[in-house]
Motif scaffolding. Structure first.
Motif, short mmCIF file in Angstrom:
data_model
loop_
_atom_site.label_atom_id
_atom_site.label_comp_id
_atom_site.label_asym_id
_atom_site.label_seq_id
_atom_site.Cartn_x
_atom_site.Cartn_y
_atom_site.Cartn_z
N VAL A 1 -19.07 -83.49 -50.16
CA VAL A 1 -17.78 -83.94 -50.68
C VAL A 1 -16.84 -82.76 -50.90
CG1 VAL A 1 -16.63 -85.01 -52.66
CG2 VAL A 1 -18.73 -86.01 -51.75
N ALA A 2 -17.35 -81.67 -51.46
CA ALA A 2 -16.53 -80.49 -51.69
C ALA A 2 -16.02 -79.91 -50.37
CB ALA A 2 -17.33 -79.43 -52.45
N SER A 3 -16.89 -79.87 -49.37
CA SER A 3 -16.50 -79.36 -48.06
C SER A 3 -15.42 -80.23 -47.43
CB SER A 3 -17.73 -79.30 -47.13
OG SER A 3 -18.69 -78.41 -47.64
N TYR A 4 -15.59 -81.55 -47.55
CA TYR A 4 -14.61 -82.48 -46.98
C TYR A 4 -13.25 -82.31 -47.65
CZ TYR A 4 -12.14 -86.89 -46.28
OH TYR A 4 -11.18 -87.83 -46.00
N CYS A 5 -13.23 -82.22 -48.97
CA CYS A 5 -11.98 -82.06 -49.71
C CYS A 5 -11.29 -80.74 -49.34
CB CYS A 5 -12.23 -82.12 -51.22
SG CYS A 5 -12.74 -83.75 -51.80
N GLY A 6 -12.08 -79.68 -49.21
CA GLY A 6 -11.52 -78.39 -48.84
C GLY A 6 -10.95 -78.41 -47.44
N ALA A 7 -11.64 -79.05 -46.53
CA ALA A 7 -11.18 -79.12 -45.15
C ALA A 7 -9.88 -79.91 -45.03
CB ALA A 7 -12.26 -79.76 -44.27
N CYS A 8 -9.84 -81.08 -45.67
CA CYS A 8 -8.64 -81.91 -45.62
C CYS A 8 -7.46 -81.23 -46.33
CB CYS A 8 -8.90 -83.27 -46.25
SG CYS A 8 -9.91 -84.36 -45.24
N GLY A 9 -7.74 -80.63 -47.46
CA GLY A 9 -6.68 -79.94 -48.21
C GLY A 9 -6.09 -78.79 -47.42
N GLY A 10 -6.94 -78.02 -46.76
CA GLY A 10 -6.45 -76.90 -45.96
C GLY A 10 -5.59 -77.36 -44.80
N ALA A 11 -6.00 -78.44 -44.13
CA ALA A 11 -5.25 -78.95 -42.99
C ALA A 11 -3.90 -79.50 -43.43
CB ALA A 11 -6.05 -80.04 -42.29
N LEU A 12 -3.89 -80.28 -44.50
CA LEU A 12 -2.64 -80.86 -44.98
C LEU A 12 -1.67 -79.78 -45.44
CD1 LEU A 12 -4.01 -83.94 -46.96
CD2 LEU A 12 -2.75 -83.97 -44.81
N GLY A 13 -2.20 -78.80 -46.17
CA GLY A 13 -1.35 -77.70 -46.64
C GLY A 13 -0.72 -76.94 -45.49
N THR A 14 -1.52 -76.67 -44.45
CA THR A 14 -1.01 -75.95 -43.28
C THR A 14 0.09 -76.75 -42.59
OG1 THR A 14 -3.18 -74.94 -42.94
CG2 THR A 14 -1.65 -74.90 -41.08
N ALA A 15 -0.15 -78.05 -42.37
CA ALA A 15 0.82 -78.89 -41.66
C ALA A 15 2.13 -79.02 -42.44
CB ALA A 15 0.22 -80.27 -41.41
N LEU A 16 2.04 -79.26 -43.74
CA LEU A 16 3.25 -79.43 -44.54
C LEU A 16 4.05 -78.13 -44.64
CD1 LEU A 16 1.82 -81.68 -47.41
CD2 LEU A 16 3.31 -82.37 -45.51
N ILE B 1 1.11 -86.42 -43.43
CA ILE B 1 -0.05 -86.47 -44.34
C ILE B 1 -1.08 -87.47 -43.81
CG2 ILE B 1 -0.81 -87.19 -46.63
CD1 ILE B 1 1.82 -86.05 -47.72
N PHE B 2 -0.60 -88.65 -43.40
CA PHE B 2 -1.52 -89.69 -42.94
C PHE B 2 -2.30 -89.24 -41.72
CE2 PHE B 2 -2.40 -93.28 -40.07
CZ PHE B 2 -3.25 -94.01 -40.87
N TRP B 3 -1.63 -88.75 -40.68
CA TRP B 3 -2.32 -88.42 -39.44
C TRP B 3 -3.19 -87.18 -39.57
CZ3 TRP B 3 -3.34 -91.72 -35.89
CH2 TRP B 3 -2.49 -92.82 -35.69
N GLN B 4 -2.75 -86.21 -40.38
CA GLN B 4 -3.60 -85.03 -40.60
C GLN B 4 -4.85 -85.41 -41.39
OE1 GLN B 4 -3.65 -81.96 -39.49
NE2 GLN B 4 -1.76 -82.13 -38.30
N TRP B 5 -4.68 -86.33 -42.33
CA TRP B 5 -5.86 -86.79 -43.09
C TRP B 5 -6.83 -87.53 -42.17
CZ3 TRP B 5 -6.87 -92.14 -44.34
CH2 TRP B 5 -8.05 -92.30 -45.08
N ILE B 6 -6.30 -88.43 -41.33
CA ILE B 6 -7.14 -89.15 -40.37
C ILE B 6 -7.86 -88.16 -39.45
CG2 ILE B 6 -7.09 -90.63 -38.31
CD1 ILE B 6 -6.92 -92.26 -40.79
N ASN B 7 -7.11 -87.19 -38.95
CA ASN B 7 -7.70 -86.22 -38.01
C ASN B 7 -8.79 -85.39 -38.66
OD1 ASN B 7 -7.79 -84.78 -35.45
ND2 ASN B 7 -6.86 -83.08 -36.55
N GLN B 8 -8.53 -84.90 -39.85
CA GLN B 8 -9.53 -84.05 -40.51
C GLN B 8 -10.73 -84.85 -41.00
OE1 GLN B 8 -9.59 -80.86 -40.15
NE2 GLN B 8 -7.67 -81.18 -39.02
#
Length: 325
Positions: A151-166, A121-128
């Motif tokens: 802000v909406a775009s940033y939240c969507g991007a981070c959420g998508g990346a974290l969901g994919t990784a997990l 979670i930490f590294w994917q959040w940092i990366n995104q």
């Protein structure tokens, strides 16, 4: 040949130094543009570079103490820090010249600390977060994005990346270790298809500016925006591939051979070295896959823009736009 003692040879700073119709020319161009040393330039040096470039474009006179080589170095320093559409100085970590050092640290972290959920979670959040900054900084066009949309775009991007990784981590727990090491790359690939369009959603909604070959603005094209963003996604995925696939495979092989049995922590600098080597060359070589100034034919434009182009710019068969990086 010089027309007088003060006039410079014919140098067109409105175009890159190297032929952008060939891959080699684009590669040379981006090698200079993404040079990590450009990040070390001070604001004073960047402002001086801007002044010199703008003065040369207006007067055509070589600045005192300059020759052609020094002028081009100054131009590439200027281009590395100022947005081609807005002319604004870009934040340092958002510049393409910061890609190599930043991605070395972040990619190294992702492929080293990939086993625990918290680390993922930490590294994917940092990366995104970093990618969001880069994608916004290197967007095409000059229209500002509303804060709420950003802000909406940033939240969507981070959420998508974290969901994919997990999700992928949960699927590879019982597989070979090499597959677990490749999860960060798969997550980054999926995230690029979310992050880049989201952070550049203003272009998809409003279009990106297109111009004639002599710089006249025609209008904003959503078709050009979609095409440009698609090309950027492809180049970014390929850019991440060497550091996030080759490095984990080599590291996994080294671990199996017992290279780090006595000093297990040495695997971290080993991976960082491999990632840094890959990223330093992958960044310019993948940016060069497609020309930054892309073209679009009149017939490919949306109907209303095509009609306008045929009325006001009938002698032009194609137009140009900055696809972003």
């Amino acid at each position: 040949m010089l027309s007088n003692a003060n006039m410079a040879p014919v140098i067109n700073l409105n175009k890159p130094r190297y032929d952008q119709s060939t891959y080699i020319g684009r590669a040379k161009h981006f090698m200079l543009l993404t040079n990590p040393l450009n990040c070390l330039a001070s604001d004073k040096e960047l402002d001086e570079a801007k002044e010199i470039v703008n003065n040369f474009k207006k007067s055509g006179r070589m600045p005192p103490g300059y020759d052609e080589e020094k002028l081009w170095r100054t131009k590439y320093l200027y281009d590395s820090a100022f947005h081609p559409d807005t002319g604004e100085k870009m934040m340092t970590i958002g510049r393409m010249s910061a890609q190599a050092p930043m991605n070395t640290l972040i990619t190294g972290g992702m492929i080293t600390f990939y086993k625990s959920t918290a680390a993922t979670i930490f590294w994917q959040w940092i990366n995104q977060t970093f990618n969001a900054v880069v994608n916004y900084t290197n967007r095409s066009g000059d229209a500002p994005m509303p804060t709420s949309q950003l802000v909406a775009s940033y939240c969507g991007a981070c959420g998508g990346a974290l969901g994919t990784a997990l999700y992928l981590n949960s699927k590879v727990k019982n597989m070979s270790p090499v597959f677990a090491r490749l999860v960060p790359f798969a997550a980054v690939c999926g995230a690029n298809f979310i992050n880049i369009p989201m952070m550049r959603s203003g272009e998809l909604i409003n279009g990106t500016p297109i111009f004639t070959s002599d710089g006249q603005r025609v209008g904003n094209s959503k078709v050009a925006a979609r095409t440009g963003i698609s090309l950027v996604v492809i180049s970014r995925v390929i850019m991440a591939m060497p550091g996030m696939t080759l490095c984990p495979i080599v590291t996994n092989a080294a671990v199996r051979r017992g290279w780090f049995c006595h000093r297990p922590m040495m695997v971290i600098p080993f991976q960082l070295f491999l990632v840094g080597l890959c990223v330093t060359f992958a960044t310019p070589l993948c940016c060069a896959l497609f020309s930054q100034t892309a073209s679009i034919s009149v017939d490919s434009l949306e109907p209303e823009l095509k009609e306008l182009a045929k009325k006001k710019f009938s002698r032009y068969k194609e137009f140009y736009y900055n696809k972003g990086l």
